[in-house]
Structure formats: C-alpha cells, structure tokens
Design an enzyme around this catalytic site. Sequence first.
Site, PDB file in Angstrom:
ATOM      1  N   TYR A 132       0.817  -1.212   0.000  1.00  8.17           N
ATOM      2  CA  TYR A 132       0.000   0.000   0.000  1.00  8.17           C
ATOM      3  C   TYR A 132       0.853   1.265   0.000  1.00  8.17           C
ATOM      4  O   TYR A 132       0.436   2.300  -0.505  1.00  8.17           O
ATOM      5  CB  TYR A 132      -0.916   0.036   1.234  1.00  8.17           C
ATOM      6  CG  TYR A 132      -2.215  -0.705   1.070  1.00  8.17           C
ATOM      7  CD1 TYR A 132      -2.239  -2.066   0.829  1.00  8.17           C
ATOM      8  CD2 TYR A 132      -3.432  -0.025   1.181  1.00  8.17           C
ATOM      9  CE1 TYR A 132      -3.439  -2.743   0.699  1.00  8.17           C
ATOM     10  CE2 TYR A 132      -4.635  -0.702   1.052  1.00  8.17           C
ATOM     11  CZ  TYR A 132      -4.634  -2.054   0.811  1.00  8.17           C
ATOM     12  OH  TYR A 132      -5.826  -2.716   0.687  1.00  8.17           O
TER      13      TYR A 132
ATOM     14  N   LYS B 242       3.136 -15.245   3.644  1.00  7.79           N
ATOM     15  CA  LYS B 242       3.410 -16.065   2.455  1.00  7.79           C
ATOM     16  C   LYS B 242       4.922 -16.288   2.430  1.00  7.79           C
ATOM     17  O   LYS B 242       5.622 -15.911   1.482  1.00  7.79           O
ATOM     18  CB  LYS B 242       2.885 -15.324   1.207  1.00  7.79           C
ATOM     19  CG  LYS B 242       2.906 -16.141  -0.072  1.00  7.79           C
ATOM     20  CD  LYS B 242       1.856 -17.245  -0.137  1.00  7.79           C
ATOM     21  CE  LYS B 242       2.031 -18.064  -1.411  1.00  7.79           C
ATOM     22  NZ  LYS B 242       1.141 -19.253  -1.446  1.00  7.79           N
TER      23      LYS B 242
ATOM     24  N   ASP C 186      -2.894 -18.428   1.773  1.00  7.94           N
ATOM     25  CA  ASP C 186      -3.857 -19.210   0.977  1.00  7.94           C
ATOM     26  C   ASP C 186      -4.548 -20.248   1.861  1.00  7.94           C
ATOM     27  O   ASP C 186      -5.770 -20.412   1.843  1.00  7.94           O
ATOM     28  CB  ASP C 186      -3.181 -19.855  -0.255  1.00  7.94           C
ATOM     29  CG  ASP C 186      -1.849 -20.542   0.053  1.00  7.94           C
ATOM     30  OD1 ASP C 186      -1.375 -20.464   1.211  1.00  7.94           O
ATOM     31  OD2 ASP C 186      -1.282 -21.165  -0.870  1.00  7.94           O
TER      32      ASP C 186
ATOM     33  N   ASP D  19      -6.530  -6.819   4.394  1.00 12.35           N
ATOM     34  CA  ASP D  19      -7.637  -6.238   3.635  1.00 12.35           C
ATOM     35  C   ASP D  19      -8.515  -7.354   3.073  1.00 12.35           C
ATOM     36  O   ASP D  19      -9.741  -7.335   3.210  1.00 12.35           O
ATOM     37  CB  ASP D  19      -7.066  -5.373   2.501  1.00 12.35           C
ATOM     38  CG  ASP D  19      -8.156  -4.783   1.630  1.00 12.35           C
ATOM     39  OD1 ASP D  19      -9.146  -4.278   2.187  1.00 12.35           O
ATOM     40  OD2 ASP D  19      -8.036  -4.850   0.382  1.00 12.35           O
TER      41      ASP D  19
ATOM     42  N   ASP E  28     -12.558  -8.847   4.596  1.00 10.81           N
ATOM     43  CA  ASP E  28     -13.809  -8.954   3.834  1.00 10.81           C
ATOM     44  C   ASP E  28     -14.334 -10.394   3.879  1.00 10.81           C
ATOM     45  O   ASP E  28     -15.535 -10.631   4.004  1.00 10.81           O
ATOM     46  CB  ASP E  28     -13.603  -8.554   2.365  1.00 10.81           C
ATOM     47  CG  ASP E  28     -13.792  -7.058   2.129  1.00 10.81           C
ATOM     48  OD1 ASP E  28     -13.447  -6.263   3.025  1.00 10.81           O
ATOM     49  OD2 ASP E  28     -14.289  -6.678   1.040  1.00 10.81           O
TER      50      ASP E  28
END
Length: 367
Positions: free
Chosen positions: A141, A191, A223, A247, A251
Amino acid sequence: MILRLTILPGDGIGPEVTEQAVLVLQAVADGFGHQLQLQRKLIGGAALTVANDPLPADTVQACLASSAVLLGAVGSPAFDHNPGHLRPEAGLLRIRRELGAYANLRPAVFFPALEDCSPLRAEIVRGTDIMIVRELLGGAYFGEPRAIEGAPGSRVAVNTMRYSESEIERIARVAFELAMKRRRKVLSVDKANVLECSRLWREVVTRVGKDYPEVKLGHQYVDSAAMLLVQRPTDFDVLLTENMFGDILSDQAGGVVGSLGLLASASVGGPVGLYEPVHGSAPDIAGKGIANPLGAILSVAMLLRHSFQLEAEAVCVEKAVSTVLSQGARTADLAGKTHVAISTAEMGRRVVEAVKAVGSGQAEKSA
Ligand code: IPM
Ligand code: MG
C-alpha cells in the site's frame, strides 16, 4: 467527559451510515452524561469534488486536533480514471498515515441471531469470535517505488512490498497484547514460502512471541488461512497479518459472519484513533437508504473503548446491536427470504431505542 470528534462522512453510503452512528453516539452520550463536540470534514470523492484534493489540509488539522475520528467510507466510480494521488482512496491512505494509525483492529463476531445469514452451516460458524489485526501503514500500500511506466503497449507497472523489522515488531506486540486479554492464541498469516517480506515477518513475530509465553503462536500461509477461515472459523482468536492480506481476509471474515455490513474497525497506534466500518462506499446502493449502519455503529463502540476507555458505554452499544438483531431487525443485506428489510434510518432508530433501554436498565441497577 467531553468527546471531541471529527466526523468524515466521505462517499457513497458513508454519509448515510455515519449519520446513524452519530445518533447512536449522541444517545450514549446523553445516557452516560458525556458531551459531544463534533465537526464534520471532507475526505475522498466528496473532497475531490470541492477542493480537488482527497484529503484537504483543513481535514487533517481538524482530525489531529480531535480526540478521535469517525469515518464513513471513501470511493466513487466518478474518479476511477484519475491518477493515483487524485483518487478518493488516496485520501484514506493519507489520513491513516497522518494519524500514525498502524494497527487496524477488525473484529469479526458471529451474532447468534444471524444463523440464517451466514453462507456457512450454523454448527460451523456458531461461536466465531475473531480479532483481525491488520498492519495498516506498510506493505504494498505504501512501498516505493510504485509506478506505471513506459510507452503505451509496452508499459510496465511496479509496486513494492516493503516491511522493516520495527514495523513488524510494533504490530506483533499489538496482536500479542490483545491475545492476552482474549483466548491467548495468535495466528500470524504470511506467504513466507514465496515472499522475503513474509520471511522477515515470520522471524520477527516469532521473536516477539517469546515475550508472551502464555500465548500460543501459530503461522499459516495466507492461501491456507483463507481456506481455514471458512472451514473452521471458530479456531481463530487473534489473526495477525500484513496490510494487503488483512484487507482481503477481513472482507472474507465479513462474509463468514453473515455480512460485511456488520464489521467495525479501529485504526490505532498514533495520537488520534480513526474508526471506520470495514465495508466500502457501495456506490450501487448509495442514496437508497438501505445500507446497513451496524458496521459504523459498532465502530462507535470501538471508538468509545479505544480512544476514551469508556468500556461500559462501548458494551452498551454492542448490547443494543445484539438486542435489535435478536428482535429480528434486518437491513437488506441480512434480510434474506425470511425477514422484511428495514431502512438504514429505521435500523439506527432501533439501536438508539435499545441504547436508551440498556442505559435506563443500568440506572435502575445502580439506584
Ligand atoms: C478497507 C478498504 C480500503 C483498504 C480501501 C478503500 C483503500 O478496502 O479499509 O479495507 O484497502 O484499506
Ligand atoms: Mg478492504
């Protein structure tokens, strides 16, 4: 207590949900004898339209001079083709940075009344109570360089994912401290099989974890964490992760508990806390009066708790929300086939009523 707040309604459904959240805040303030001092300022598309700047200087000044900031949402398709720094989202990223808000707390709690809303079977989702701790000022970001360069047809886009040890350490501490007050579990999501940022992340989180021997620390690739979140959501206590993974997973957690419209957040760590629902500006339903204001209302609870240490007031708001949901109040996102949907304003009104009832119940108890 005097509560000096800056309200940033923003774009899309932002103003609608913020209006209801402020009404709830007013009811709490009245009930508990606090005084609200509010000023409203522009951010996002609303600010671009007026000032050609998604975060005007006077908005920043107002926020820095307040005790806390309540934000609705930013984002509008009208600015989709603007350069990055003139998009509504740039205003949000800049205010997070101006306020030093590196720790984004996003609780995803399942309300028993909403068993019919989750796409998951009740026995899987029942009892879900997750605190997502999202690093908010680092990673892709904010990393430099970032650009789209070159001649049309052969352009190249670059983003930089970047984390320093100190950035990882400070967010890890937030997660462990929260875990100490909860079920003492931290799952750090990364990751590390592919990214250097994640390898450093894992190393630093492991090191910080040594200071919290009572907390059980686990690591999971993002994942696999995404899969576990729908398979076994009740296994999660504190989920610690970097900016972009947080982020995405927040959701997803919204989907798990029934609607993204329910999720609140606190962005803290700096001198002034920023509180915003996790959902976006939802331009498709803006202005229709059907948006779910509960994410914004629950953000008010987080504001009372984290910026003012007003725990009883925060609990009052949370209980009020839980009460109206048990009574069957549902905005369109929650109504499904079984309920008649009520409007944004009606949901807000019912929460205000419930706040008053909870408040007077408490007065009776102490009398
Ligand atoms: C969120 C939002 C923002 C983010 C956008 C609007 C910039 O999706 O708060 O989750 O990506 O942080
Ligand atoms: Mg998001």
